[in-house]
Design a protein around this motif. Sequence first.
Motif, short mmCIF file in Angstrom:
data_model
loop_
_atom_site.label_atom_id
_atom_site.label_comp_id
_atom_site.label_asym_id
_atom_site.label_seq_id
_atom_site.Cartn_x
_atom_site.Cartn_y
_atom_site.Cartn_z
N ILE A 116 0.83 -1.20 0.00
CA ILE A 116 0.00 0.00 0.00
C ILE A 116 0.87 1.25 0.00
O ILE A 116 0.63 2.20 -0.77
CB ILE A 116 -0.95 0.00 1.22
CG1 ILE A 116 -1.95 -1.14 1.10
CG2 ILE A 116 -1.68 1.34 1.33
CD1 ILE A 116 -2.82 -1.32 2.34
N LEU A 117 1.88 1.27 0.85
CA LEU A 117 2.77 2.43 0.92
C LEU A 117 3.52 2.63 -0.39
O LEU A 117 3.73 3.76 -0.84
CB LEU A 117 3.74 2.27 2.09
CG LEU A 117 3.09 2.36 3.48
CD1 LEU A 117 4.05 1.83 4.54
CD2 LEU A 117 2.68 3.79 3.80
N ARG A 118 3.89 1.54 -1.04
CA ARG A 118 4.54 1.66 -2.36
C ARG A 118 3.59 2.30 -3.36
O ARG A 118 3.97 3.20 -4.12
CB ARG A 118 4.95 0.27 -2.84
CG ARG A 118 5.56 0.24 -4.23
CD ARG A 118 5.35 -1.08 -4.92
NE ARG A 118 3.93 -1.35 -5.15
CZ ARG A 118 3.46 -2.51 -5.63
NH1 ARG A 118 4.30 -3.49 -5.92
NH2 ARG A 118 2.16 -2.68 -5.82
N ASP A 119 2.33 1.82 -3.39
CA ASP A 119 1.35 2.37 -4.33
C ASP A 119 1.08 3.85 -4.06
O ASP A 119 0.76 4.61 -4.98
CB ASP A 119 0.04 1.59 -4.25
CG ASP A 119 0.14 0.21 -4.88
OD1 ASP A 119 1.23 -0.13 -5.40
OD2 ASP A 119 -0.85 -0.55 -4.84
N GLU A 120 1.23 4.25 -2.80
CA GLU A 120 1.05 5.65 -2.43
C GLU A 120 2.33 6.46 -2.61
O GLU A 120 2.36 7.64 -2.29
CB GLU A 120 0.58 5.73 -0.97
CG GLU A 120 -0.85 5.30 -0.74
CD GLU A 120 -1.83 6.21 -1.44
OE1 GLU A 120 -1.81 7.43 -1.18
OE2 GLU A 120 -2.62 5.70 -2.27
N ARG A 121 3.37 5.80 -3.11
CA ARG A 121 4.67 6.44 -3.37
C ARG A 121 5.30 6.98 -2.08
O ARG A 121 6.05 7.96 -2.11
CB ARG A 121 4.56 7.53 -4.44
CG ARG A 121 4.02 7.01 -5.76
CD ARG A 121 4.14 8.03 -6.88
NE ARG A 121 5.55 8.38 -7.15
CZ ARG A 121 6.42 7.64 -7.87
NH1 ARG A 121 6.00 6.49 -8.39
NH2 ARG A 121 7.66 8.05 -8.07
N ALA B 240 9.94 5.57 1.59
CA ALA B 240 10.72 5.35 2.81
C ALA B 240 9.95 4.44 3.77
O ALA B 240 10.51 3.50 4.35
CB ALA B 240 11.05 6.69 3.48
N GLU B 241 8.66 4.72 3.93
CA GLU B 241 7.83 3.88 4.80
C GLU B 241 7.65 2.49 4.21
O GLU B 241 7.64 1.49 4.94
CB GLU B 241 6.48 4.54 5.02
CG GLU B 241 6.54 5.88 5.74
CD GLU B 241 5.21 6.61 5.67
OE1 GLU B 241 4.39 6.42 6.57
OE2 GLU B 241 5.00 7.36 4.70
N ALA B 242 7.50 2.42 2.88
CA ALA B 242 7.35 1.12 2.23
C ALA B 242 8.61 0.27 2.44
O ALA B 242 8.52 -0.93 2.71
CB ALA B 242 7.09 1.31 0.74
N ALA B 243 9.78 0.90 2.33
CA ALA B 243 11.02 0.16 2.52
C ALA B 243 11.11 -0.40 3.95
O ALA B 243 11.55 -1.53 4.15
CB ALA B 243 12.22 1.07 2.23
#
Length: 204
Positions: A149-154, A157-160
Motif C-alpha cells: 500500500i505504501l509503495r502504491d502511495e509512493r 521510505a515507509e514502504a522500505a
Amino acid sequence: MRFIDALTQHPEIPIFGRVEGLEPDTDDIRDWEFDPIDAAVLRESEISDFFVVKAKHVLPGGTIQDCYLDLCLPERISDYAYFLRDGEIEFRYHHECDGDVVCGVPIDCFGVYELFYSRIAPDVGINILRNGLNLSPHRQYIAEDLGYILRDERRFAEAAEAFQIAADGQPSSYFIYGELAGCYDELGDTERAAKYQSLFASHE
C-alpha cells in the motif's frame, strides 16, 4: 449462534468463524451458525475457513462507517460487505458499495493487500496494519500488505521499512527483495538497491 445474533450480541468482537458441520441446507449466510473469536489478528484455523470480520466503509466524501466483510482463508476471498440496519443485516457485493470497504482486522497469512487499501483514505488501512504489526508473531505477512500500500502511495521510505520487516523474517516470496530494491532505488540508496536487486535476481 445465528449470524444476526452473533453480530448484535457481541458488537465488541472483531472476528466470527462459521461453525463447520452445522450449515443448514441453504446458501443464505443469515441462516448459518457462527462463533465469536476474540482476537486482534485473523489466523488460519483448523476449526473454520470462513469468517466474518469487522471492516470500515470509506464513503466517497471521506466519511467512515463501521461494517463487516466475509473472508475465506487461506485465499482471502471476500465477496460481500455486511451492514447492520435497525437490527437487520443488509449485504452487498464490494463493487456495489459506494467508496471502499477496508478489512478492519490484520490477516496473518499471505494474500491480496487490496483488502486493506482505500484509495480515498489510504491511512485507514495503513493504521490497521501498523497496529497489527505489534500483535502478530508472524509479522512478515502484515508487513507485506503494508509495504504494498505504501509503495502504491509512493511513500517509499515507509514502504522500505515495511518490506524490510518482511525480508528480515521469512518473506512470502523472493519478489519482496525486488520491491525493496525498487524502494531503495527511488530513495537514491544505490547500495541497498543493488544488494536487494542481486538477491532478487539470484532467485529468478
